[in-house]
Write a protein that holds these residues in place. Structure first.
Motif, PDB file in Angstrom:
ATOM      1  N   ILE A 107       0.929 -12.413   7.831  1.00  0.00           N
ATOM      2  CA  ILE A 107       0.692 -12.085   6.418  1.00  0.00           C
ATOM      3  C   ILE A 107      -0.158 -13.162   5.763  1.00  0.00           C
ATOM      4  N   CYS A 108       0.161 -14.416   6.038  1.00  0.00           N
ATOM      5  CA  CYS A 108      -0.630 -15.515   5.465  1.00  0.00           C
ATOM      6  C   CYS A 108      -2.096 -15.419   5.871  1.00  0.00           C
ATOM      7  N   ALA A 109      -2.325 -15.099   7.134  1.00  0.00           N
ATOM      8  CA  ALA A 109      -3.701 -14.991   7.624  1.00  0.00           C
ATOM      9  C   ALA A 109      -4.439 -13.821   6.987  1.00  0.00           C
ATOM     10  N   LYS A 110      -3.701 -12.801   6.601  1.00  0.00           N
ATOM     11  CA  LYS A 110      -4.295 -11.588   6.047  1.00  0.00           C
ATOM     12  C   LYS A 110      -4.587 -11.698   4.564  1.00  0.00           C
ATOM     13  N   CYS A 111      -3.852 -12.566   3.865  1.00  0.00           N
ATOM     14  CA  CYS A 111      -3.928 -12.637   2.402  1.00  0.00           C
ATOM     15  C   CYS A 111      -5.262 -13.201   1.908  1.00  0.00           C
ATOM     16  N   GLU A 112      -5.826 -12.521   0.936  1.00  0.00           N
ATOM     17  CA  GLU A 112      -6.986 -13.023   0.205  1.00  0.00           C
ATOM     18  C   GLU A 112      -6.470 -13.566  -1.127  1.00  0.00           C
ATOM     19  N   TYR A 113      -6.662 -14.854  -1.354  1.00  0.00           N
ATOM     20  CA  TYR A 113      -6.099 -15.511  -2.541  1.00  0.00           C
ATOM     21  C   TYR A 113      -7.135 -15.621  -3.645  1.00  0.00           C
ATOM     22  N   ILE A 114      -6.743 -15.245  -4.863  1.00  0.00           N
ATOM     23  CA  ILE A 114      -7.608 -15.377  -6.037  1.00  0.00           C
ATOM     24  C   ILE A 114      -7.091 -16.542  -6.878  1.00  0.00           C
ATOM     25  N   CYS A 151       3.551  -4.023   3.303  1.00  0.00           N
ATOM     26  CA  CYS A 151       2.709  -4.281   4.477  1.00  0.00           C
ATOM     27  C   CYS A 151       2.456  -3.042   5.329  1.00  0.00           C
ATOM     28  N   SER A 152       3.331  -2.048   5.221  1.00  0.00           N
ATOM     29  CA  SER A 152       3.163  -0.842   6.040  1.00  0.00           C
ATOM     30  C   SER A 152       2.731   0.372   5.224  1.00  0.00           C
ATOM     31  N   SER A 153       2.568   0.198   3.919  1.00  0.00           N
ATOM     32  CA  SER A 153       2.232   1.328   3.056  1.00  0.00           C
ATOM     33  C   SER A 153       0.781   1.774   3.250  1.00  0.00           C
ATOM     34  N   GLU A 154       0.564   3.083   3.194  1.00  0.00           N
ATOM     35  CA  GLU A 154      -0.799   3.605   3.259  1.00  0.00           C
ATOM     36  C   GLU A 154      -1.511   3.469   1.918  1.00  0.00           C
ATOM     37  N   LYS A 155      -0.730   3.423   0.827  1.00  0.00           N
ATOM     38  CA  LYS A 155      -1.307   3.339  -0.509  1.00  0.00           C
ATOM     39  C   LYS A 155      -1.054   1.956  -1.109  1.00  0.00           C
ATOM     40  N   PRO A 156      -1.913   1.518  -2.038  1.00  0.00           N
ATOM     41  CA  PRO A 156      -1.749   0.195  -2.641  1.00  0.00           C
ATOM     42  C   PRO A 156      -0.416   0.070  -3.396  1.00  0.00           C
ATOM     43  N   CYS A 204      -1.590  -3.171   0.958  1.00  0.00           N
ATOM     44  CA  CYS A 204      -1.103  -2.073   1.796  1.00  0.00           C
ATOM     45  C   CYS A 204      -1.292  -2.538   3.235  1.00  0.00           C
ATOM     46  N   ARG A 205      -1.255  -1.613   4.193  1.00  0.00           N
ATOM     47  CA  ARG A 205      -1.396  -2.034   5.586  1.00  0.00           C
ATOM     48  C   ARG A 205      -2.811  -2.496   5.917  1.00  0.00           C
ATOM     49  N   ASP A 206      -3.777  -2.185   5.043  1.00  0.00           N
ATOM     50  CA  ASP A 206      -5.169  -2.538   5.314  1.00  0.00           C
ATOM     51  C   ASP A 206      -5.617  -3.848   4.662  1.00  0.00           C
ATOM     52  N   PHE A 207      -4.987  -4.253   3.578  1.00  0.00           N
ATOM     53  CA  PHE A 207      -5.406  -5.478   2.890  1.00  0.00           C
ATOM     54  C   PHE A 207      -4.260  -6.026   2.058  1.00  0.00           C
ATOM     55  N   ILE A 208      -4.352  -7.321   1.733  1.00  0.00           N
ATOM     56  CA  ILE A 208      -3.446  -7.949   0.771  1.00  0.00           C
ATOM     57  C   ILE A 208      -4.270  -8.946  -0.038  1.00  0.00           C
ATOM     58  N   VAL A 209      -4.226  -8.812  -1.348  1.00  0.00           N
ATOM     59  CA  VAL A 209      -4.826  -9.795  -2.237  1.00  0.00           C
ATOM     60  C   VAL A 209      -3.698 -10.342  -3.099  1.00  0.00           C
TER      61      VAL A 209
END
Length: 539
Positions: free
Chosen positions: A514-521, A296-301, A317-322
């Motif tokens: 985290i739940c709000a941020k997650c994009e689920y496939i 969650c705090s990483s700059e890289k994927p 990373c800190r910008d997105f989560i899929v």
């Protein structure tokens, strides 16, 4: 015969030995949920019983039958019978990797406080007459296969005790779909499944209280992480919608319930936080694990993967989560494998080529009686290395395999040692499991437009993940070979996350973010995933 316990049972209205023992609180390992297909609920039974069924004749060896072996789910007592449970059939308490989390989390402590005899949880009074010398909280990780509970001094953050064991719901099936199917087919199954896990947790509470020489009422709050199905079953909520498209849930949790509501024998008003889920197949165990991971705090994927019955994973990373979940199946937990078993004494957990020989390591240095998931991955990697299987997963004939390995091939499969072999069907089960996880990783990368080499770290979570050999995992294609030097094992991340939520309102709140941020496939209808899955079947 490796006898563990013995019971005398009487007939009960046409019920099988499996059903009778379960009604007495004796839980057998039954990944197929009592359908007679897995062979894991083997017992040795003596007395008047129904004849051997076709399923038993198919699953049991001649030697086992001659010794009195029966499948408990297929055998109905007609008179009083003596039943001996074996290590193969009995579902014993087991050790899982449990880390010392208290020292790491002491600085986060802020959730619980006390003023006089009053106890406050996140600023809310939960009890006004607790004079116990210590306030204790618990953090539980309810996995499909194993359950781990950590007990903490809430005022110091010190870890006081741990408890763990095989999830007693395993008697109803090895995976979540099996357990949901039980609920669909039998209206009594849901309360039975709930009672199985609540009674197991209560046993842990009582045992820990005895060890710590305190009353159970000293346990004043808790956090429970689990996948979405496990949390439904814990709360006694129907999980039926999870099993079929469009995979709907009754709840995604992320709230407190009281111990009294769950039927837990601790302080009745104790708030118990059920960690929030993203979807039907990305549960609160994953959100709790991500909350304490560097992802969650990483700059890289980075990749976060929990390899188990369901391959739940996230790329972020800190910008997105899929994130996505793949139906890996229970092969890595020892189910649907001819001689598969959990990580208990007698299980092969390591396999390696040493010179012109194959060496196996067995848990507790006992005589090998089966193989667990980590040993299975090693075994397949070894078979690939020596040419016993080809890239399609076909078990080669002995004339295709060089000496001295050819002598290990037989009609039944490939002999790791005198007691344990790998069958062609076992290889197929591993292919299905590893292909689903590998294809899930590939799909997430595809949807974010990333290459494999752009992934900075791979965090492998879960009790099973902590034991696998990363070289073997990469060799069979479970994990990308390009990332072999970037793999880190983080152990029971769900347990650590649940512990952090217990001791810190900040981490507790983070799980919701985290739940709000997650994009689920959703992979079940995804064309790219289907193509990748077929491709990843190859070794």
């Amino acid at each position: 015969m490796n006898q563990a316990k013995e019971y005398l049972i009487d007939p009960a209205e046409g019920k099988t030995i499996y059903e009778i023992l379960k009604s007495k609180g004796v839980f057998l390992d039954a990944p197929c949920a009592g359908r007679g297909t897995c062979g894991k609920c083997l017992v040795y039974a003596f007395g008047e019983m129904t004849p051997l069924t076709a399923e038993e004749c198919r699953v049991l060896s001649k030697a086992e039958i001659e010794a009195g072996a029966r499948l408990s789910c297929q055998t109905i007592p007609l008179g009083q019978c003596r039943v001996c449970l074996t290590q193969k059939g009995e579902m014993n308490e087991m050790d899982v990797v449990v880390e010392g989390l208290g020292e790491q989390l002491t600085e986060l402590k802020q959730a619980v406080s006390r003023v006089g005899d009053r106890v406050y949880y996140n600023g809310r009074m939960i009890a006004e007459a607790v004079a116990a010398p210590r306030l204790i909280g618990f953090a539980a990780d309810i996995g499909t296969t194993t359950v781990a509970v950590y007990f903490y001094d809430l005022e110091t953050g010190e870890q006081l005790a741990t408890r763990s064991g095989v999830n007693r719901q395993r008697s109803y099936g090895a995976d979540v779909i099996s357990r949901i199917t039980c609920c669909i087919e039998n209206e009594k199954a849901l309360p039975e499944l709930q009672q199985a896990i609540v009674s197991q947790l209560n046993g842990f509470m009582e045992s820990a209280a005895e060890e710590l020489q305190c009353s159970k009422e000293s346990i004043v709050c808790g956090v429970i992480a689990g996948n979405t199905t496990m949390l439904h079953l814990l709360e006694g909520i129907s999980p039926n919608g999870i099993a079929v498209a469009p995979f709907t849930t009754t709840s995604l949790f992320g709230y407190d319930v009281t111990a009294e509501q769950l039927g837990m024998n601790i302080l009745s008003s104790a708030p118990i936080y059920l960690t929030p889920c993203v979807s039907a197949y990305i549960g609160g165990d994953i959100t709790a694990g991500m909350a304490v991971s560097p992802l969650c705090s990483s700059e890289k994927p980075c990749l976060f993967i929990d390899i188990g019955t369901n391959g739940e994973m996230a790329l972020g990373c800190r910008d997105f989560i899929v994130c996505c979940s793949t139906a890996a199946g229970p092969a890595f937990e020892g189910a649907h494998i001819k001689q598969g078993m959990s990580s208990v004494p007698g299980a092969i957990n390591r396999v390696a080529v040493v010179g012109n020989d194959i060496e196996v390591s067995v848990i507790a240095d006992e005589k090998p009686i089966g193989i667990c998931g980590s040993g299975l991955i090693d075994a397949i990697a070894v078979m690939l290395k020596i040419g016993a299987i080809d890239e399609t997963g076909r078990l080669c004939d002995d004339d295709e395999v060089e000496e001295p390995w050819d002598v290990r091939l037989c009609d039944e499969g490939f002999c790791l040692c005198n007691e344990v072999l790998i069958t062609a069907q076992d290889i197929r089960e591993v292919q299905l499991a590893k292909a689903s996880i590998a294809a899930g990783i590939s799909t997430m990368l595809h949807y974010k437009g990333l290459r494999v080499d752009e992934v900075d770290k791979v965090y492998i979570a879960g009790g099973f993940g902590a034991h696998i050999n990363k070289e073997s995992a990469c060799e069979i294609g479970l994990l990308p070979k390009e990332l072999s030097d970037r793999i880190e094992f983080v152990g029971n991340a769900a347990g650590k996350g649940a512990s952090a939520c217990l001791l810190s309102s900040e981490v507790k709140n983070l799980t919701g973010k985290i739940c709000a941020k997650c994009e689920y496939i959703e992979l079940s209808m995804d064309a790219f995933f289907r193509d990748e899955y077929i491709e990843m079947m190859m070794f």
